[in-house]
Design a protein around this motif. Structure first.
Motif, PDB file in Angstrom:
ATOM      1  N   GLU A   7      72.725  55.674 129.549  1.00  0.00           N
ATOM      2  CA  GLU A   7      73.571  55.811 130.244  1.00  0.00           C
ATOM      3  C   GLU A   7      74.306  56.889 130.804  1.00  0.00           C
ATOM      4  O   GLU A   7      75.234  57.130 131.710  1.00  0.00           O
ATOM      5  CB  GLU A   7      75.057  54.982 129.818  1.00  0.00           C
ATOM      6  N   CYS A   8      74.267  58.656 130.639  1.00  0.00           N
ATOM      7  CA  CYS A   8      74.655  59.678 130.509  1.00  0.00           C
ATOM      8  C   CYS A   8      73.505  60.076 131.666  1.00  0.00           C
ATOM      9  O   CYS A   8      74.014  60.665 132.139  1.00  0.00           O
ATOM     10  CB  CYS A   8      74.454  60.424 129.320  1.00  0.00           C
ATOM     11  N   TYR A   9      71.825  59.515 132.148  1.00  0.00           N
ATOM     12  CA  TYR A   9      71.121  60.361 132.167  1.00  0.00           C
ATOM     13  C   TYR A   9      70.999  59.371 133.355  1.00  0.00           C
ATOM     14  O   TYR A   9      69.852  59.211 133.441  1.00  0.00           O
ATOM     15  CB  TYR A   9      69.875  61.322 131.127  1.00  0.00           C
ATOM     16  N   SER A  10      71.124  58.647 134.407  1.00  0.00           N
ATOM     17  CA  SER A  10      71.483  58.294 135.721  1.00  0.00           C
ATOM     18  C   SER A  10      71.784  58.078 136.913  1.00  0.00           C
ATOM     19  O   SER A  10      73.193  58.636 136.772  1.00  0.00           O
ATOM     20  CB  SER A  10      71.167  56.059 134.966  1.00  0.00           C
ATOM     21  N   ALA A  11      71.043  57.568 137.716  1.00  0.00           N
ATOM     22  CA  ALA A  11      71.808  57.433 139.214  1.00  0.00           C
ATOM     23  C   ALA A  11      71.533  56.523 139.925  1.00  0.00           C
ATOM     24  O   ALA A  11      70.216  55.947 140.110  1.00  0.00           O
ATOM     25  CB  ALA A  11      71.844  58.780 139.687  1.00  0.00           C
ATOM     26  N   ASP A  12      72.425  55.703 140.750  1.00  0.00           N
ATOM     27  CA  ASP A  12      71.491  54.600 141.451  1.00  0.00           C
ATOM     28  C   ASP A  12      71.038  55.099 142.295  1.00  0.00           C
ATOM     29  O   ASP A  12      69.855  54.409 142.814  1.00  0.00           O
ATOM     30  CB  ASP A  12      73.071  53.820 142.763  1.00  0.00           C
ATOM     31  N   ASP A  13      71.254  56.452 142.604  1.00  0.00           N
ATOM     32  CA  ASP A  13      69.716  57.091 144.210  1.00  0.00           C
ATOM     33  C   ASP A  13      68.602  57.370 143.160  1.00  0.00           C
ATOM     34  O   ASP A  13      67.643  58.436 144.151  1.00  0.00           O
ATOM     35  CB  ASP A  13      70.340  57.270 145.026  1.00  0.00           C
ATOM     36  N   ILE A  14      68.691  57.344 142.580  1.00  0.00           N
ATOM     37  CA  ILE A  14      67.025  58.353 141.753  1.00  0.00           C
ATOM     38  C   ILE A  14      66.467  57.679 140.529  1.00  0.00           C
ATOM     39  O   ILE A  14      67.315  56.483 139.826  1.00  0.00           O
ATOM     40  CB  ILE A  14      68.006  59.747 140.690  1.00  0.00           C
ATOM     41  N   GLU A  15      65.049  57.335 140.881  1.00  0.00           N
ATOM     42  CA  GLU A  15      64.792  55.893 140.187  1.00  0.00           C
ATOM     43  C   GLU A  15      63.677  56.820 139.760  1.00  0.00           C
ATOM     44  O   GLU A  15      62.732  58.149 139.609  1.00  0.00           O
ATOM     45  CB  GLU A  15      63.239  54.917 141.493  1.00  0.00           C
ATOM     46  N   ILE A  16      63.241  55.826 138.542  1.00  0.00           N
ATOM     47  CA  ILE A  16      62.231  56.287 137.199  1.00  0.00           C
ATOM     48  C   ILE A  16      60.878  55.605 137.746  1.00  0.00           C
ATOM     49  O   ILE A  16      61.308  54.063 137.456  1.00  0.00           O
ATOM     50  CB  ILE A  16      62.575  56.060 135.608  1.00  0.00           C
ATOM     51  N   TRP A  17      59.744  55.428 137.367  1.00  0.00           N
ATOM     52  CA  TRP A  17      58.482  54.928 138.158  1.00  0.00           C
ATOM     53  C   TRP A  17      57.861  55.335 136.980  1.00  0.00           C
ATOM     54  O   TRP A  17      57.501  56.414 136.631  1.00  0.00           O
ATOM     55  CB  TRP A  17      58.143  55.406 139.409  1.00  0.00           C
ATOM     56  N   GLU A  18      57.058  54.246 136.056  1.00  0.00           N
ATOM     57  CA  GLU A  18      55.616  54.542 135.574  1.00  0.00           C
ATOM     58  C   GLU A  18      54.723  54.301 136.239  1.00  0.00           C
ATOM     59  O   GLU A  18      54.532  52.847 136.794  1.00  0.00           O
ATOM     60  CB  GLU A  18      56.085  53.094 134.242  1.00  0.00           C
ATOM     61  N   VAL A  19      53.858  55.063 136.399  1.00  0.00           N
ATOM     62  CA  VAL A  19      52.663  54.411 136.849  1.00  0.00           C
ATOM     63  C   VAL A  19      51.441  54.625 136.085  1.00  0.00           C
ATOM     64  O   VAL A  19      51.310  55.337 135.383  1.00  0.00           O
ATOM     65  CB  VAL A  19      52.102  55.681 137.853  1.00  0.00           C
ATOM     66  N   SER A  20      50.290  53.583 135.932  1.00  0.00           N
ATOM     67  CA  SER A  20      49.237  53.339 134.731  1.00  0.00           C
ATOM     68  C   SER A  20      48.168  52.559 135.885  1.00  0.00           C
ATOM     69  O   SER A  20      48.299  52.505 136.685  1.00  0.00           O
ATOM     70  CB  SER A  20      49.775  52.525 133.823  1.00  0.00           C
ATOM     71  N   ARG A  21      47.214  52.911 135.156  1.00  0.00           N
ATOM     72  CA  ARG A  21      45.957  52.103 136.118  1.00  0.00           C
ATOM     73  C   ARG A  21      46.434  50.455 135.823  1.00  0.00           C
ATOM     74  O   ARG A  21      46.335  50.252 134.829  1.00  0.00           O
ATOM     75  CB  ARG A  21      44.054  52.775 134.993  1.00  0.00           C
ATOM     76  N   LEU A  22      45.583  50.049 137.085  1.00  0.00           N
ATOM     77  CA  LEU A  22      45.328  48.540 137.432  1.00  0.00           C
ATOM     78  C   LEU A  22      44.514  47.811 136.218  1.00  0.00           C
ATOM     79  O   LEU A  22      45.801  46.670 135.505  1.00  0.00           O
ATOM     80  CB  LEU A  22      44.692  48.338 138.590  1.00  0.00           C
ATOM     81  N   SER A  23      43.825  48.225 135.672  1.00  0.00           N
ATOM     82  CA  SER A  23      43.062  47.371 133.971  1.00  0.00           C
ATOM     83  C   SER A  23      44.417  48.153 133.303  1.00  0.00           C
ATOM     84  O   SER A  23      44.096  47.169 132.113  1.00  0.00           O
ATOM     85  CB  SER A  23      42.606  48.454 133.818  1.00  0.00           C
ATOM     86  N   SER A  24      45.660  48.661 132.881  1.00  0.00           N
ATOM     87  CA  SER A  24      46.456  48.766 132.088  1.00  0.00           C
ATOM     88  C   SER A  24      47.443  47.251 131.946  1.00  0.00           C
ATOM     89  O   SER A  24      47.594  46.435 132.337  1.00  0.00           O
ATOM     90  CB  SER A  24      47.455  49.281 132.137  1.00  0.00           C
ATOM     91  N   CYS A  25      48.029  47.238 130.720  1.00  0.00           N
ATOM     92  CA  CYS A  25      48.900  46.216 130.052  1.00  0.00           C
ATOM     93  C   CYS A  25      50.045  46.063 130.643  1.00  0.00           C
ATOM     94  O   CYS A  25      50.804  45.555 130.413  1.00  0.00           O
ATOM     95  CB  CYS A  25      48.376  45.210 129.313  1.00  0.00           C
ATOM     96  N   LEU A  26      51.131  46.873 131.020  1.00  0.00           N
ATOM     97  CA  LEU A  26      52.269  47.552 130.975  1.00  0.00           C
ATOM     98  C   LEU A  26      52.957  46.381 132.368  1.00  0.00           C
ATOM     99  O   LEU A  26      52.316  45.670 133.040  1.00  0.00           O
ATOM    100  CB  LEU A  26      52.488  48.948 132.166  1.00  0.00           C
ATOM    101  N   LYS A  27      53.674  46.108 131.654  1.00  0.00           N
ATOM    102  CA  LYS A  27      54.821  44.829 132.547  1.00  0.00           C
ATOM    103  C   LYS A  27      55.143  45.310 133.812  1.00  0.00           C
ATOM    104  O   LYS A  27      55.866  46.353 133.066  1.00  0.00           O
ATOM    105  CB  LYS A  27      55.919  44.456 131.720  1.00  0.00           C
ATOM    106  N   GLN A  28      54.343  45.118 134.965  1.00  0.00           N
ATOM    107  CA  GLN A  28      55.342  45.400 136.635  1.00  0.00           C
ATOM    108  C   GLN A  28      56.001  45.028 136.624  1.00  0.00           C
ATOM    109  O   GLN A  28      56.114  43.507 137.542  1.00  0.00           O
ATOM    110  CB  GLN A  28      53.811  45.926 137.125  1.00  0.00           C
ATOM    111  N   THR A  29      56.804  45.745 137.414  1.00  0.00           N
ATOM    112  CA  THR A  29      57.894  45.419 138.335  1.00  0.00           C
ATOM    113  C   THR A  29      57.201  46.275 139.525  1.00  0.00           C
ATOM    114  O   THR A  29      58.100  47.698 139.560  1.00  0.00           O
ATOM    115  CB  THR A  29      59.658  45.379 137.444  1.00  0.00           C
ATOM    116  N   SER A  30      57.269  45.714 140.971  1.00  0.00           N
ATOM    117  CA  SER A  30      57.376  45.991 142.103  1.00  0.00           C
ATOM    118  C   SER A  30      58.392  46.364 142.742  1.00  0.00           C
ATOM    119  O   SER A  30      59.200  46.642 142.340  1.00  0.00           O
ATOM    120  CB  SER A  30      56.080  45.799 142.517  1.00  0.00           C
ATOM    121  N   PHE A  31      58.276  47.823 143.493  1.00  0.00           N
ATOM    122  CA  PHE A  31      59.240  48.052 144.416  1.00  0.00           C
ATOM    123  C   PHE A  31      58.884  46.697 145.176  1.00  0.00           C
ATOM    124  O   PHE A  31      61.132  46.527 145.843  1.00  0.00           O
ATOM    125  CB  PHE A  31      58.863  48.807 145.532  1.00  0.00           C
ATOM    126  N   SER A  32      58.782  45.559 145.172  1.00  0.00           N
ATOM    127  CA  SER A  32      58.448  44.176 146.850  1.00  0.00           C
ATOM    128  C   SER A  32      60.076  43.345 145.679  1.00  0.00           C
ATOM    129  O   SER A  32      60.436  42.350 145.706  1.00  0.00           O
ATOM    130  CB  SER A  32      57.856  43.834 147.125  1.00  0.00           C
TER     131      SER A  32
END
Length: 401
Positions: free
Chosen positions: A88-113
């Motif tokens: 809550e203290c380290y966030s801003a509406d115009d700054i995004e954090i992206w997690e980038v991984s290999r397509l074969s990994s199992c991270l839950k994805q939320t795409s830009f679209s």
């Protein structure tokens, strides 16, 4: 260790478990693909790369979508971390954090679209919609001419893809124009104390005398779309921008006026095009708003004017210069999500010799539509829309031209 992007990586001993990349997606400085190519050899099957990205407009494409597209070409996927997962203290509406991984990994994805709701299925039959009070954009992006249906009239709006930022039609201009066509007078009247709006008996159109039309200034008019929407609504408009942008602006406004005349449209406001570089306004030798705009306007429209912190003081100064000593001024601010917007609202509230009130406007999904085409439609990047009303104190009244 030193790593020049795209050079050999053996001395780094990849792959890594975790990679941090802060504020490196800068398409104005270097192509995004260079960054993706530099990341690729450092990534293993279980590597997680964490990107911070401050959104900055770029006329050729949305950097977020281009980054995601190129990542897929290199067998990587992008998850946008929702703000609810930020500290809550380290966030801003115009700054995004992206997690980038290999397509074969199992991270839950939320795409830009998914996060920005950029693609929505729509049947081609809707493309021809766009009657009175509506704005439909038929094409978008790297096109020299944008086709639009403004208030039921087909228009062609010229862009200069090799020009400066102001030569491009930006999403904020589309959203601002659509809002003005649908809501302008009713919403402004709900905030304004000025009786000039008492003659309005239709929610979004001027129905009073032509001699007493409300006046609007379109600051940084660019391609002129917002100016056109203001004139359709019934304002007499002063459309302003830098000298180098005026030929294209004048041409687009002329085409607009001719198209509406051919359709037999009456009741439109006049348009005057003037040169004004508001970011370089001379505080020590101002010529006065009467000379520039022929009087104090009822409305000032600022569409994506707060693109950096350096714009805050010049914009506040111009608003103060246009603020009528007796009735104040209404300002419609529409801006992409940037920290400069928050800085502006804070400084405006604490402006000496002026009182300021704000009304946040909440846009619906149809209002955020950017364009419609045969294959679907695209939504605008996240925007903030605010009505601001400023009044000057009695002491300040005597010092304004």
């Amino acid at each position: 260790k030193i790593y020049d992007w795209g050079m050999a990586t053996n001395h780094l001993e990849p792959p890594f478990d975790f990679i941090l990349v802060s504020d490196c997606v800068l398409p104005k400085l270097y192509p995004i693909e260079i960054l993706i190519k530099a990341l690729d050899p450092l990534m293993g099957p279980n590597t997680l790369a964490l990107f911070s990205y401050e959104h900055r407009p770029y006329p050729e494409y949305d950097p977020r979508h281009e980054f995601e597209r190129l990542s897929e070409l290199y067998n990587m996927k992008v998850r946008v971390v929702p703000l609810s997962e930020h500290h809550e203290c380290y966030s801003a509406d115009d700054i995004e954090i992206w997690e980038v991984s290999r397509l074969s990994s199992c991270l839950k994805q939320t795409s830009f679209s998914t996060l920005h709701s950029t693609e929505v299925n729509m049947t081609p039959a809707v493309v021809e919609a766009g009657g009175r009070g509506e704005l439909i954009i038929r094409n978008w992006g790297q096109v020299p001419v944008v086709e639009a249906v403004l208030d039921g009239v087909v228009l062609k709006i010229t862009q200069d893809l090799n020009g400066v930022i102001g030569n491009i039609l930006w999403p904020s201009s589309v959203i601002t124009s659509r809002y003005l066509l649908r809501n302008s007078f009713s919403d402004i009247h709900s905030l304004s104390l000025n009786s000039v709006f008492g003659a309005i008996n239709n929610g979004d159109r001027w129905s009073g005398s032509n001699d007493h039309r409300p006046r609007a200034v379109d600051l940084g008019a660019g391609c002129g779309l917002t100016t056109m929407a203001l004139a359709c609504t019934g304002y007499d408009v002063w459309s302003s921008d830098k000298a180098q942008l005026l030929p294209q602006l004048s041409s687009n406004i002329t085409n607009f006026q001719e198209a509406f005349t051919q359709e037999g449209r009456n009741g439109m406001g006049t348009v005057r095009i003037i040169e004004l570089n508001w970011t370089a306004f001379d505080r020590n030798n101002t010529v006065g708003v009467e000379h520039l705009f022929g009087g104090y306007p009822e409305l000032l429209v600022c569409s994506d004017c707060l693109y950096s912190s350096s714009c805050i003081e010049p914009l506040l100064f111009v608003i103060e210069q246009l603020c009528c000593p007796l009735r104040g001024i209404i300002v419609l601010l529409v801006n992409e999500m940037r920290t400069a917007f928050d800085e502006f609202t804070y400084l405006a509230r604490h402006r000496e010799n002026f009182s300021v009130s704000f009304k946040e406007l909440h846009l619906t999904e149809p209002e955020l539509e950017l364009f419609r085409g045969p294959t679907g439609r695209q939504a605008s990047p996240p925007l903030r829309m605010t009505l601001l009303q400023m009044h000057c104190s009695q002491d300040e009244t005597n010092s304004i031209h």
